[in-house]
Design a protein around this motif. Structure first.
Motif, PDB file in Angstrom:
ATOM      1  N   TYR A 124       0.856  -1.183   0.000  1.00  0.00           N
ATOM      2  CA  TYR A 124       0.000   0.000   0.000  1.00  0.00           C
ATOM      3  C   TYR A 124       0.893   1.234   0.000  1.00  0.00           C
ATOM      4  O   TYR A 124       1.799   1.366   0.821  1.00  0.00           O
ATOM      5  CB  TYR A 124      -0.906  -0.031   1.245  1.00  0.00           C
TER       6      TYR A 124
ATOM      7  N   ARG B 216      -0.334   8.885  -3.063  1.00  0.00           N
ATOM      8  CA  ARG B 216       0.041  10.219  -3.528  1.00  0.00           C
ATOM      9  C   ARG B 216      -1.054  11.223  -3.151  1.00  0.00           C
ATOM     10  O   ARG B 216      -2.236  10.955  -3.360  1.00  0.00           O
ATOM     11  CB  ARG B 216       0.228  10.173  -5.059  1.00  0.00           C
ATOM     12  N   GLY B 217      -0.628  12.350  -2.629  1.00  0.00           N
ATOM     13  CA  GLY B 217      -1.542  13.463  -2.390  1.00  0.00           C
ATOM     14  C   GLY B 217      -1.403  14.417  -3.560  1.00  0.00           C
ATOM     15  O   GLY B 217      -0.381  15.105  -3.669  1.00  0.00           O
TER      16      GLY B 217
ATOM     17  N   GLN C 141      -3.277   4.726  -3.121  1.00  0.00           N
ATOM     18  CA  GLN C 141      -4.316   5.703  -2.751  1.00  0.00           C
ATOM     19  C   GLN C 141      -4.006   7.101  -3.286  1.00  0.00           C
ATOM     20  O   GLN C 141      -2.890   7.605  -3.116  1.00  0.00           O
ATOM     21  CB  GLN C 141      -4.420   5.771  -1.214  1.00  0.00           C
TER      22      GLN C 141
ATOM     23  N   GLU D  59      -7.589  14.949   0.875  1.00  0.00           N
ATOM     24  CA  GLU D  59      -6.523  15.544   1.705  1.00  0.00           C
ATOM     25  C   GLU D  59      -6.058  16.867   1.115  1.00  0.00           C
ATOM     26  O   GLU D  59      -5.926  17.881   1.811  1.00  0.00           O
ATOM     27  CB  GLU D  59      -5.328  14.572   1.803  1.00  0.00           C
TER      28      GLU D  59
ATOM     29  N   GLN E 241      -6.549   7.951   5.487  1.00  0.00           N
ATOM     30  CA  GLN E 241      -5.268   7.369   5.033  1.00  0.00           C
ATOM     31  C   GLN E 241      -5.023   6.001   5.679  1.00  0.00           C
ATOM     32  O   GLN E 241      -4.237   5.202   5.191  1.00  0.00           O
ATOM     33  CB  GLN E 241      -4.104   8.344   5.312  1.00  0.00           C
TER      34      GLN E 241
ATOM     35  N   ASP F 260       8.240  11.024   6.341  1.00  0.00           N
ATOM     36  CA  ASP F 260       7.266  12.064   6.730  1.00  0.00           C
ATOM     37  C   ASP F 260       5.852  11.513   6.947  1.00  0.00           C
ATOM     38  O   ASP F 260       5.060  12.116   7.673  1.00  0.00           O
ATOM     39  CB  ASP F 260       7.220  13.198   5.679  1.00  0.00           C
TER      40      ASP F 260
ATOM     41  N   ILE G  66      14.826  12.632  -0.786  1.00  0.00           N
ATOM     42  CA  ILE G  66      15.701  13.225  -1.805  1.00  0.00           C
ATOM     43  C   ILE G  66      15.760  14.704  -1.462  1.00  0.00           C
ATOM     44  O   ILE G  66      14.716  15.347  -1.285  1.00  0.00           O
ATOM     45  CB  ILE G  66      15.122  13.032  -3.219  1.00  0.00           C
TER      46      ILE G  66
END
Ligand code: TYM
Length: 374
Positions: free
Chosen positions: A76, A79-80, A110, A115, A197, A221, A249
């Motif tokens: 799972y 992406r927002g 998802q 969001e 989420q 995060d 990154i």
């Protein structure tokens, strides 16, 4: 004195100290022994694991134990859709694809359009456009269409909402305040959001009417969401989801932060950047570990440990260990100049993006194949 930094799903500030994050978040470091255990199943280790970009986990040992017993997990991630995709986002997704191929497992992906509506001032219309465009980036990476399911929060609300309320009933306002630092001024949707989420971590178990282990690859995060999810799911009768986490990154300007569109867009490399843009951004902004004059550089050499171009090669763009070691040696000795190192990186990124952009074009008529059909 300890330097201050902040890592939440919506904000990364300051110089991130990953060792401290391991302690503060309560995740486990990926050990050599665990790497060996992964290798037993994958045959080889992805360079992102070998070189420590994926550095932490929760319950990965358990996931592998279950797998060994024949109890397969599903993957799972998500992406927002807040804007264009950059090369930082691709990292956990490329790694997820590697896991999907090696373990031959299903992936639930998802897209959290709700969001991004709640946490920005963009309209739903704008977000839908961005989301469709972001889907091209995901599909372009080559996920198996027969085993990959896109869940869109608003489109699949009928499926997701009921499960989200089951999670929400177990989360108090004070829990989300302490996990995310919310204040009384946050809108009430953002307070509810973490329960949305949480859903894909157990939705397949609901749909298939049996408990299925879940593994979530993501950058560190997102961990606060899954820390809460792990507290709640056993109370609903499901497994705690396991996770595997990467560091960020960095932006072009320095190695301690997170490449992010909410900062200076000039220091971010987008998947749709042209070859010229990539060249310009790297030449202008990529932080160099080299010396200020060529004579000094030849004498003292450069420092690859703080050089963004070298770090990008190490993270992803030069998977060949021998080639990477040679570049490192030559840079440290001063034989290789910053401008030459940058040329190597520009060529690597542009080769990668050229193929990615072609695949994005081809992905345009594949979206429907990936959307979960309830
Ligand atoms: P989003 O869209 O901000 O980020 C997508 C994924 O990319 C990771 N990421 C990065 N990884 C490496 N370097 C960077 N500079 C960098 N920037 C972002 C994020 O950690 C994430 O894994 N709420 C989520 C969407 C989501 C999700 C999930 C993510 C829903 N379910 C499950 C991971 C797993 C979000 O807005 O991610």
């Amino acid at each position: 004195m300890k330097k201050e930094f902040k890592v939440t799903p919506w904000e990364v500030k300051g110089e991130v100290d990953y060792e401290r994050l391991i302690k503060e978040f309560g995740v486990s470091k990926i050990s050599e022994k665990l790497l060996e255990k992964i290798k037993k199943h994958t045959g080889e280790l992805n360079p992102m694991l070998k070189r420590g970009l994926f550095f932490a986990h929760r319950d990965l040992n358990w996931i592998l134990d279950e797998y060994e017993k024949g109890n397969k997990f599903f993957l799972y991630t998500g992406r927002g859709p807040s804007g264009k995709v950059h090369i930082g986002h691709l990292i956990p997704w490329i790694f997820t694809k590697w896991l999907q191929d090696k373990f031959n497992v299903e992936l639930y992906f998802q897209f959290t359009d709700d969001e991004k509506y709640l946490f920005s001032n963009k309209s739903y219309k704008e977000i839908q456009k961005i989301m469709e465009d972001n889907m091209l980036d995901v599909i372009a990476l080559g996920f198996n269409p027969k085993k990959t399911y896109f869940l869109i929060d608003t489109k699949h609300a009928g499926l997701i909402y009921k499960q989200a309320t089951r999670v929400a009933r177990k989360i108090t306002f004070s829990m989300v305040k302490s996990s995310f630092g919310f204040k009384d001024s946050n809108n009430i949707g953002s307070i509810f959001y973490t329960s949305v989420q949480a859903v894909p971590a157990f939705l397949p178990s609901v749909l298939k009417k049996k408990n299925i282990p879940c593994l979530i690859p993501h950058a560190i995060d997102q961990d606060p969401h899954f820390r809460l999810t792990r507290d709640i799911l056993p109370k609903l009768g499901y497994y705690k989801p396991a996770s595997i986490q990467c560091s960020f990154i960095p932006p072009l300007t320095g190695i301690k932060g997170k490449m992010s569109s909410s900062g200076n867009k000039e220091t971010v490399i987008y998947t749709t950047d042209s070859q010229k843009e990539v060249e310009r951004k790297i030449k202008k902004y990529a932080f160099s570990g080299g010396q200020s004059t060529i004579t000094e550089h030849r004498e003292k050499g450069g420092n690859p440990d703080i050089d963004v171009s070298f770090q990008y090669l190490k993270i992803f763009f030069e998977p060949d260990n021998k080639k990477l070691e040679k570049i490192e040696r030559k840079y440290r000795s001063g034989e290789l100049l910053t401008s030459e190192l940058k040329e190597i990186l520009i060529e690597k990124i542009n080769t990668f993006l050229k193929k990615h952009q072609q695949e994005r074009e081809k992905a345009k008529n594949k979206i429907d194949k990936f959307i979960f059909k309830d």
